[in-house]
Design a protein around this motif. Sequence first.
Motif, PDB file in Angstrom:
ATOM      1  N   PHE A 161       0.905  -1.137   0.216  1.00 14.83           N
ATOM      2  CA  PHE A 161      -0.024  -0.118  -0.017  1.00 14.83           C
ATOM      3  C   PHE A 161       0.731   1.202  -0.062  1.00 14.83           C
ATOM      4  O   PHE A 161       1.709   1.504   1.001  1.00 14.83           O
ATOM      5  N   PRO A 162       0.839   2.216  -1.054  1.00 11.89           N
ATOM      6  CA  PRO A 162       1.752   3.286  -1.086  1.00 11.89           C
ATOM      7  C   PRO A 162       1.656   4.036   0.266  1.00 11.89           C
ATOM      8  O   PRO A 162       2.763   4.633   0.555  1.00 11.89           O
ATOM      9  N   ASP A 361     -17.384  -1.637  -8.089  1.00 11.35           N
ATOM     10  CA  ASP A 361     -16.682  -1.680  -6.428  1.00 11.35           C
ATOM     11  C   ASP A 361     -15.126  -1.694  -6.724  1.00 11.35           C
ATOM     12  O   ASP A 361     -14.334  -0.992  -6.263  1.00 11.35           O
ATOM     13  N   GLY A 362     -14.912  -2.821  -7.548  1.00  8.10           N
ATOM     14  CA  GLY A 362     -13.399  -3.021  -7.551  1.00  8.10           C
ATOM     15  C   GLY A 362     -12.581  -1.930  -8.119  1.00  8.10           C
ATOM     16  O   GLY A 362     -11.443  -1.598  -7.717  1.00  8.10           O
ATOM     17  N   VAL A 363     -13.134  -1.338  -9.226  1.00 12.78           N
ATOM     18  CA  VAL A 363     -12.456  -0.180  -9.765  1.00 12.78           C
ATOM     19  C   VAL A 363     -12.079   0.935  -8.850  1.00 12.78           C
ATOM     20  O   VAL A 363     -10.918   1.205  -8.560  1.00 12.78           O
ATOM     21  N   VAL A 364     -13.235   1.242  -8.121  1.00 10.34           N
ATOM     22  CA  VAL A 364     -13.110   2.337  -7.296  1.00 10.34           C
ATOM     23  C   VAL A 364     -12.132   1.902  -6.041  1.00 10.34           C
ATOM     24  O   VAL A 364     -11.199   2.752  -5.535  1.00 10.34           O
ATOM     25  N   MET A 365     -12.132   0.735  -5.568  1.00  5.38           N
ATOM     26  CA  MET A 365     -11.249   0.482  -4.586  1.00  5.38           C
ATOM     27  C   MET A 365      -9.809   0.324  -4.969  1.00  5.38           C
ATOM     28  O   MET A 365      -8.807   0.712  -4.204  1.00  5.38           O
ATOM     29  N   VAL A 366      -9.599  -0.161  -6.173  1.00  3.99           N
ATOM     30  CA  VAL A 366      -8.351  -0.140  -6.641  1.00  3.99           C
ATOM     31  C   VAL A 366      -7.832   1.379  -6.759  1.00  3.99           C
ATOM     32  O   VAL A 366      -6.458   1.634  -6.613  1.00  3.99           O
ATOM     33  N   CYS A 367      -8.552   2.224  -7.215  1.00  4.94           N
ATOM     34  CA  CYS A 367      -8.114   3.566  -7.632  1.00  4.94           C
ATOM     35  C   CYS A 367      -7.782   4.149  -6.174  1.00  4.94           C
ATOM     36  O   CYS A 367      -6.999   4.955  -6.038  1.00  4.94           O
ATOM     37  N   ALA A 368      -8.617   4.023  -5.217  1.00  3.83           N
ATOM     38  CA  ALA A 368      -8.424   4.542  -3.938  1.00  3.83           C
ATOM     39  C   ALA A 368      -7.019   4.155  -3.315  1.00  3.83           C
ATOM     40  O   ALA A 368      -6.209   4.641  -2.646  1.00  3.83           O
ATOM     41  N   TRP A 369      -6.970   2.719  -3.537  1.00  6.33           N
ATOM     42  CA  TRP A 369      -5.628   1.896  -3.040  1.00  6.33           C
ATOM     43  C   TRP A 369      -4.248   2.596  -3.792  1.00  6.33           C
ATOM     44  O   TRP A 369      -3.261   2.782  -3.097  1.00  6.33           O
ATOM     45  N   LEU A 370      -4.615   3.014  -5.025  1.00  2.00           N
ATOM     46  CA  LEU A 370      -3.633   3.545  -5.840  1.00  2.00           C
ATOM     47  C   LEU A 370      -3.242   5.261  -5.666  1.00  2.00           C
ATOM     48  O   LEU A 370      -2.290   5.774  -5.761  1.00  2.00           O
ATOM     49  N   ALA A 371      -4.326   5.715  -5.184  1.00  2.00           N
ATOM     50  CA  ALA A 371      -4.326   7.253  -4.967  1.00  2.00           C
ATOM     51  C   ALA A 371      -3.212   7.874  -4.180  1.00  2.00           C
ATOM     52  O   ALA A 371      -2.438   8.794  -4.445  1.00  2.00           O
ATOM     53  N   ALA A 383      -0.578  16.842  -7.176  1.00  2.00           N
ATOM     54  CA  ALA A 383      -1.671  15.539  -7.476  1.00  2.00           C
ATOM     55  C   ALA A 383      -2.300  15.002  -6.210  1.00  2.00           C
ATOM     56  O   ALA A 383      -3.638  14.504  -6.487  1.00  2.00           O
ATOM     57  N   SER A 384      -1.913  15.202  -5.151  1.00  2.00           N
ATOM     58  CA  SER A 384      -2.760  15.108  -3.722  1.00  2.00           C
ATOM     59  C   SER A 384      -4.120  15.628  -3.868  1.00  2.00           C
ATOM     60  O   SER A 384      -4.899  15.121  -3.143  1.00  2.00           O
ATOM     61  N   ALA A 385      -4.171  16.785  -4.525  1.00  2.00           N
ATOM     62  CA  ALA A 385      -5.379  17.381  -4.439  1.00  2.00           C
ATOM     63  C   ALA A 385      -6.607  16.549  -5.222  1.00  2.00           C
ATOM     64  O   ALA A 385      -7.788  17.045  -4.739  1.00  2.00           O
ATOM     65  N   TYR A 386      -6.190  15.668  -6.002  1.00  2.00           N
ATOM     66  CA  TYR A 386      -7.197  14.715  -6.583  1.00  2.00           C
ATOM     67  C   TYR A 386      -7.690  13.565  -5.728  1.00  2.00           C
ATOM     68  O   TYR A 386      -8.900  13.208  -6.136  1.00  2.00           O
ATOM     69  N   VAL A 387      -6.971  13.208  -4.596  1.00  2.00           N
ATOM     70  CA  VAL A 387      -7.435  12.285  -3.921  1.00  2.00           C
ATOM     71  C   VAL A 387      -8.866  12.398  -3.070  1.00  2.00           C
ATOM     72  O   VAL A 387      -9.387  11.242  -3.121  1.00  2.00           O
ATOM     73  N   PRO A 388      -9.226  13.540  -2.920  1.00  2.00           N
ATOM     74  CA  PRO A 388     -10.538  13.513  -2.315  1.00  2.00           C
ATOM     75  C   PRO A 388     -11.690  12.982  -3.108  1.00  2.00           C
ATOM     76  O   PRO A 388     -12.588  12.545  -2.297  1.00  2.00           O
ATOM     77  N   LEU A 389     -11.417  13.109  -4.471  1.00  2.00           N
ATOM     78  CA  LEU A 389     -12.240  12.617  -5.308  1.00  2.00           C
ATOM     79  C   LEU A 389     -12.639  10.986  -5.040  1.00  2.00           C
ATOM     80  O   LEU A 389     -13.884  10.751  -5.233  1.00  2.00           O
ATOM     81  N   PHE A 390     -11.567  10.397  -4.987  1.00  2.00           N
ATOM     82  CA  PHE A 390     -11.652   8.740  -4.652  1.00  2.00           C
ATOM     83  C   PHE A 390     -12.131   8.449  -3.579  1.00  2.00           C
ATOM     84  O   PHE A 390     -12.839   7.741  -3.169  1.00  2.00           O
ATOM     85  N   THR A 391     -11.813   9.319  -2.495  1.00  2.00           N
ATOM     86  CA  THR A 391     -12.574   9.028  -1.080  1.00  2.00           C
ATOM     87  C   THR A 391     -13.919   9.419  -1.117  1.00  2.00           C
ATOM     88  O   THR A 391     -14.646   8.315  -0.560  1.00  2.00           O
ATOM     89  N   PHE A 392     -14.364  10.587  -1.775  1.00  2.00           N
ATOM     90  CA  PHE A 392     -15.794  10.547  -1.854  1.00  2.00           C
ATOM     91  C   PHE A 392     -16.578   9.509  -2.633  1.00  2.00           C
ATOM     92  O   PHE A 392     -17.546   9.209  -2.364  1.00  2.00           O
TER      93      PHE A 392
END
Length: 426
Positions: A161-162, A361-371, A383-392
């Motif tokens: 996990f990054p 579900d899997g796509v969103v979870m993987v994107c959040a894991w990579l965020a 780029a961290s400014a885009y992370v809240p989108l994946f969280t939401f």
Amino acid sequence: MRDHSTVSTSRRLSGPPRWIDAGRIRVYAALVLMLNLGCFATRVWFGSILRAPNISPPGWDFAVFWSASWLALHGPAANVFNTALIEHLALPLQNILPSQLVTPWTYPPTFLLVVLPAAWLPFQISYLVYLFAGIALAFLACTRILPPARSFSWWMPIVAFPASWIVAHAGQNSFLTFGLLGLGITCLETRPRLAGILFGLLAIKPQLGVVIPVALLVSRNWRAFASAALTVGMFCGLAGLVLGLDTFARFAQALPAFNQFVVQHSDHWPHGISTVFGAARHFGMALPVAYGLHAVVAVLATCVVVWLWAARASFELRAAALVLATLLVPTYLMPYDLLLLGLPILWLVRDGARNGWTRGDGVVMVCAWLAPLSFYTPQQWAASAYVPLFTFVLLLVVVRRYLARRVGRAIECTSLAVAAESSDLG
């Protein structure tokens, strides 16, 4: 034949995504792990061994913790809020020259109490001791969440996990907060008083405990709520007794300056701030608009927590929603705080293993894991400014799973009622 086809389709859709199996999980996670190891080794080589100018070795944030410990042990503890004193100690450890990016102490006295023994040991040894102590607590939390499995398929993405490597880079306290929050939630239904104690210890980082009382109140978990409140009171009292009550006054005075320097100038902060507010500022929104947009998302996230906890949704969905709201409510979070994203991902994995999956579900979870990989991108990208989108969006996944389950139960009840009525007529 039609009914049989419908049942078969339903079962196929409720299975895990075809592109996420044990083999692929191991391969993808191993590739990301190699990237993490490469970045960590590069920082060790250039920052710790070659001491290249302005390249910080691992533990650059822990340098501030260690310096605060030294100041508190060798003088009035309130000296930690003197930026000039703490920079004199921290900057050489961070291997950077004085600049406009100061390294102030902005943590509450409760966290200063936790790191007070740090300077008893040399900096590098102390960093490793605190790092592995936090990892042990976070590991314990993961063992309480993960579904039983004979293979290490679940553990490879946890190790890779990054966000965990970003925390190790910085020497931050996120492993500790991950463990306290994760263990607190897992203990909530069986040992509420212990859960309250663990929640109360999150006073080391108060912004991560804002939503927890809401969940405890709407679910009427009075024992955990009382235990948490008592723990916070005793924790603060002990910090005041050991460090002096003036540390709380200095902490209150330091917050406005920190807000002015970091939060309001977040569009210039390295890598960006990982909140809706930070994203809004990154895209050039005025300060009132950014605060307003953040408030809307924070209220929505809190309402989801109130709804799911009051409705007694499944434990996994309630737990995931609580942690995601914890990440969406504060205006200030840094990339190392994204370690907490691992908790809702783990709970959704457990929920999916028990109750099946829905499309996407899997796509969103993987994107959040990579965020958290956004930390490795150039600073000017923020780029961290885009992370809240994946969280939401991950929070929307939780809501959709709950609604799908309610609709499924309603359809099942209707089908049973129709079948019973047909039987009676027959």
